[in-house]
Design a protein around this motif. Sequence first.
Motif, PDB file in Angstrom:
ATOM      1  N   MET A   1      28.635  48.056  50.628  1.00  0.00           N
ATOM      2  CA  MET A   1      29.500  47.143  49.926  1.00  0.00           C
ATOM      3  C   MET A   1      29.731  47.653  48.517  1.00  0.00           C
ATOM      4  SD  MET A   1      28.424  43.304  50.685  1.00  0.00           S
ATOM      5  CE  MET A   1      29.726  42.250  51.096  1.00  0.00           C
ATOM      6  N   ARG A   2      30.963  47.577  48.095  1.00  0.00           N
ATOM      7  CA  ARG A   2      31.329  48.029  46.755  1.00  0.00           C
ATOM      8  C   ARG A   2      31.985  46.872  46.019  1.00  0.00           C
ATOM      9  NH1 ARG A   2      36.085  51.125  44.725  1.00  0.00           N
ATOM     10  NH2 ARG A   2      36.949  50.499  46.700  1.00  0.00           N
ATOM     11  N   LEU A   3      31.480  46.585  44.825  1.00  0.00           N
ATOM     12  CA  LEU A   3      32.031  45.520  43.999  1.00  0.00           C
ATOM     13  C   LEU A   3      33.355  45.973  43.424  1.00  0.00           C
ATOM     14  CD1 LEU A   3      31.610  42.736  42.616  1.00  0.00           C
ATOM     15  CD2 LEU A   3      30.595  43.984  40.737  1.00  0.00           C
ATOM     16  N   VAL A   4      34.417  45.221  43.705  1.00  0.00           N
ATOM     17  CA  VAL A   4      35.740  45.555  43.197  1.00  0.00           C
ATOM     18  C   VAL A   4      35.970  44.884  41.855  1.00  0.00           C
ATOM     19  CG1 VAL A   4      38.211  45.419  43.629  1.00  0.00           C
ATOM     20  CG2 VAL A   4      36.652  45.888  45.514  1.00  0.00           C
ATOM     21  N   GLU A   5      35.769  43.573  41.807  1.00  0.00           N
ATOM     22  CA  GLU A   5      35.951  42.868  40.540  1.00  0.00           C
ATOM     23  C   GLU A   5      35.068  41.640  40.480  1.00  0.00           C
ATOM     24  OE1 GLU A   5      39.876  41.398  39.866  1.00  0.00           O
ATOM     25  OE2 GLU A   5      39.986  40.407  41.798  1.00  0.00           O
ATOM     26  N   GLU A   6      34.776  41.249  39.264  1.00  0.00           N
ATOM     27  CA  GLU A   6      33.967  40.081  38.986  1.00  0.00           C
ATOM     28  C   GLU A   6      34.662  39.354  37.837  1.00  0.00           C
ATOM     29  OE1 GLU A   6      29.290  39.613  38.642  1.00  0.00           O
ATOM     30  OE2 GLU A   6      30.139  40.762  37.000  1.00  0.00           O
ATOM     31  N   VAL A   7      35.335  38.249  38.119  1.00  0.00           N
ATOM     32  CA  VAL A   7      36.130  37.561  37.107  1.00  0.00           C
ATOM     33  C   VAL A   7      35.827  36.066  37.114  1.00  0.00           C
ATOM     34  CG1 VAL A   7      38.018  39.216  37.131  1.00  0.00           C
ATOM     35  CG2 VAL A   7      38.074  37.320  38.700  1.00  0.00           C
ATOM     36  N   LEU A  32      34.338  34.475  40.476  1.00  0.00           N
ATOM     37  CA  LEU A  32      34.894  34.993  41.728  1.00  0.00           C
ATOM     38  C   LEU A  32      34.554  36.473  41.823  1.00  0.00           C
ATOM     39  CD1 LEU A  32      36.778  34.608  44.218  1.00  0.00           C
ATOM     40  CD2 LEU A  32      38.635  35.345  42.733  1.00  0.00           C
ATOM     41  N   GLU A  33      33.818  36.854  42.877  1.00  0.00           N
ATOM     42  CA  GLU A  33      33.472  38.250  43.102  1.00  0.00           C
ATOM     43  C   GLU A  33      34.201  38.747  44.336  1.00  0.00           C
ATOM     44  OE1 GLU A  33      29.277  38.572  43.485  1.00  0.00           O
ATOM     45  OE2 GLU A  33      29.014  38.749  41.330  1.00  0.00           O
ATOM     46  N   THR A  34      34.740  39.948  44.250  1.00  0.00           N
ATOM     47  CA  THR A  34      35.449  40.554  45.366  1.00  0.00           C
ATOM     48  C   THR A  34      34.756  41.857  45.732  1.00  0.00           C
ATOM     49  OG1 THR A  34      37.497  39.626  44.495  1.00  0.00           O
ATOM     50  CG2 THR A  34      37.706  41.304  46.181  1.00  0.00           C
ATOM     51  N   TYR A  35      34.449  42.006  47.016  1.00  0.00           N
ATOM     52  CA  TYR A  35      33.788  43.201  47.527  1.00  0.00           C
ATOM     53  C   TYR A  35      34.648  43.846  48.601  1.00  0.00           C
ATOM     54  CZ  TYR A  35      29.459  41.525  45.429  1.00  0.00           C
ATOM     55  OH  TYR A  35      28.505  41.100  44.547  1.00  0.00           O
ATOM     56  N   VAL A  36      34.466  45.161  48.792  1.00  0.00           N
ATOM     57  CA  VAL A  36      35.106  45.891  49.882  1.00  0.00           C
ATOM     58  C   VAL A  36      34.000  46.549  50.689  1.00  0.00           C
ATOM     59  CG1 VAL A  36      36.608  47.809  50.480  1.00  0.00           C
ATOM     60  CG2 VAL A  36      37.224  46.310  48.617  1.00  0.00           C
ATOM     61  N   HIS A  45      32.370  32.873  45.822  1.00  0.00           N
ATOM     62  CA  HIS A  45      32.606  31.915  44.751  1.00  0.00           C
ATOM     63  C   HIS A  45      31.264  31.372  44.276  1.00  0.00           C
ATOM     64  CE1 HIS A  45      36.911  31.729  45.734  1.00  0.00           C
ATOM     65  NE2 HIS A  45      36.495  31.851  46.984  1.00  0.00           N
ATOM     66  N   TYR A  46      31.038  31.407  42.948  1.00  0.00           N
ATOM     67  CA  TYR A  46      29.802  30.898  42.376  1.00  0.00           C
ATOM     68  C   TYR A  46      30.126  29.944  41.243  1.00  0.00           C
ATOM     69  CZ  TYR A  46      27.673  34.817  44.816  1.00  0.00           C
ATOM     70  OH  TYR A  46      27.274  35.697  45.778  1.00  0.00           O
ATOM     71  N   CYS A  47      29.313  28.890  41.083  1.00  0.00           N
ATOM     72  CA  CYS A  47      29.495  27.972  39.965  1.00  0.00           C
ATOM     73  C   CYS A  47      28.977  28.634  38.697  1.00  0.00           C
ATOM     74  CB  CYS A  47      28.785  26.648  40.236  1.00  0.00           C
ATOM     75  SG  CYS A  47      27.004  26.770  40.408  1.00  0.00           S
ATOM     76  N   LEU A  48      29.076  27.967  37.558  1.00  0.00           N
ATOM     77  CA  LEU A  48      28.731  28.577  36.276  1.00  0.00           C
ATOM     78  C   LEU A  48      27.287  28.333  35.848  1.00  0.00           C
ATOM     79  CD1 LEU A  48      32.011  27.907  34.314  1.00  0.00           C
ATOM     80  CD2 LEU A  48      31.308  29.964  35.530  1.00  0.00           C
ATOM     81  N   LYS A  49      26.462  27.765  36.729  1.00  0.00           N
ATOM     82  CA  LYS A  49      25.055  27.582  36.385  1.00  0.00           C
ATOM     83  C   LYS A  49      24.369  28.937  36.325  1.00  0.00           C
ATOM     84  CE  LYS A  49      24.604  23.036  38.411  1.00  0.00           C
ATOM     85  NZ  LYS A  49      23.944  22.225  39.415  1.00  0.00           N
ATOM     86  N   LYS A  50      23.403  29.079  35.408  1.00  0.00           N
ATOM     87  CA  LYS A  50      22.739  30.366  35.233  1.00  0.00           C
ATOM     88  C   LYS A  50      22.028  30.835  36.496  1.00  0.00           C
ATOM     89  CE  LYS A  50      21.732  31.337  30.501  1.00  0.00           C
ATOM     90  NZ  LYS A  50      21.786  32.697  30.213  1.00  0.00           N
ATOM     91  N   ARG A  51      21.433  29.933  37.243  1.00  0.00           N
ATOM     92  CA  ARG A  51      20.683  30.354  38.422  1.00  0.00           C
ATOM     93  C   ARG A  51      21.594  30.774  39.570  1.00  0.00           C
ATOM     94  NH1 ARG A  51      20.076  26.325  42.375  1.00  0.00           N
ATOM     95  NH2 ARG A  51      20.929  24.340  41.720  1.00  0.00           N
ATOM     96  N   CYS A  52      22.866  30.444  39.493  1.00  0.00           N
ATOM     97  CA  CYS A  52      23.800  30.805  40.552  1.00  0.00           C
ATOM     98  C   CYS A  52      24.538  32.107  40.280  1.00  0.00           C
ATOM     99  CB  CYS A  52      24.819  29.695  40.781  1.00  0.00           C
ATOM    100  SG  CYS A  52      24.084  28.246  41.534  1.00  0.00           S
ATOM    101  N   ASN A  53      24.497  32.595  39.066  1.00  0.00           N
ATOM    102  CA  ASN A  53      25.181  33.848  38.764  1.00  0.00           C
ATOM    103  C   ASN A  53      24.365  35.021  39.278  1.00  0.00           C
ATOM    104  OD1 ASN A  53      27.277  32.586  37.514  1.00  0.00           O
ATOM    105  ND2 ASN A  53      26.419  32.767  35.472  1.00  0.00           N
ATOM    106  N   PRO A  54      24.895  35.771  40.223  1.00  0.00           N
ATOM    107  CA  PRO A  54      24.144  36.916  40.735  1.00  0.00           C
ATOM    108  C   PRO A  54      24.079  38.028  39.701  1.00  0.00           C
ATOM    109  CG  PRO A  54      26.324  36.856  41.688  1.00  0.00           C
ATOM    110  CD  PRO A  54      26.182  35.611  40.862  1.00  0.00           C
ATOM    111  N   ILE A  55      23.038  38.825  39.759  1.00  0.00           N
ATOM    112  CA  ILE A  55      22.870  39.903  38.793  1.00  0.00           C
ATOM    113  C   ILE A  55      23.554  41.151  39.321  1.00  0.00           C
ATOM    114  CG2 ILE A  55      21.215  41.349  37.583  1.00  0.00           C
ATOM    115  CD1 ILE A  55      19.257  39.061  37.743  1.00  0.00           C
ATOM    116  N   ASN A  56      24.722  41.441  38.803  1.00  0.00           N
ATOM    117  CA  ASN A  56      25.438  42.658  39.130  1.00  0.00           C
ATOM    118  C   ASN A  56      25.744  43.448  37.874  1.00  0.00           C
ATOM    119  OD1 ASN A  56      25.618  42.464  41.899  1.00  0.00           O
ATOM    120  ND2 ASN A  56      27.335  41.051  41.776  1.00  0.00           N
TER     121      ASN A  56
END
Length: 82
Positions: A1-7, A32-36, A45-56
Motif C-alpha cells: 500500500m502506498r499513501l497518495v494523500e493525507e488531507v 481523509l487518507e487515500t491509498y493505492v 475517513h478519520y475524525c479529528l480526535k488525537k487517538r484516531c489520527n494514524p501515525i503516517n
Amino acid sequence: MRLVEEVYVKAEKDEICQKCGIDIPEGSNHLLETYVHKGTISTSHYCLKKRCNPINNLRLKLFWGSIIVGLISWVIYLTWFN
C-alpha cells in the motif's frame, strides 16, 4: 500500500470514523487518507480526535528512529570499549 494523500477536508456526506466508529456529520472537518494498492484506490475517513489520527508522519518516524539508533550505537560503543 502506498499513501497518495493525507488531507483535512469537510465531509460531503455523513461519514463514520474508521478507527473509533463515531459519526462525522456532513460539513465538519475530518482527515481523509487515500491509498493505492495494486491499482485499487482506497480511502479512509478519520475524525479529528488525537487517538484516531494514524501515525503516517515520516518526520516523526525518522525522529524516533534516529533516537533509537543513537542510543543503540551509544550502548554498543560503551560495551565495546569498556
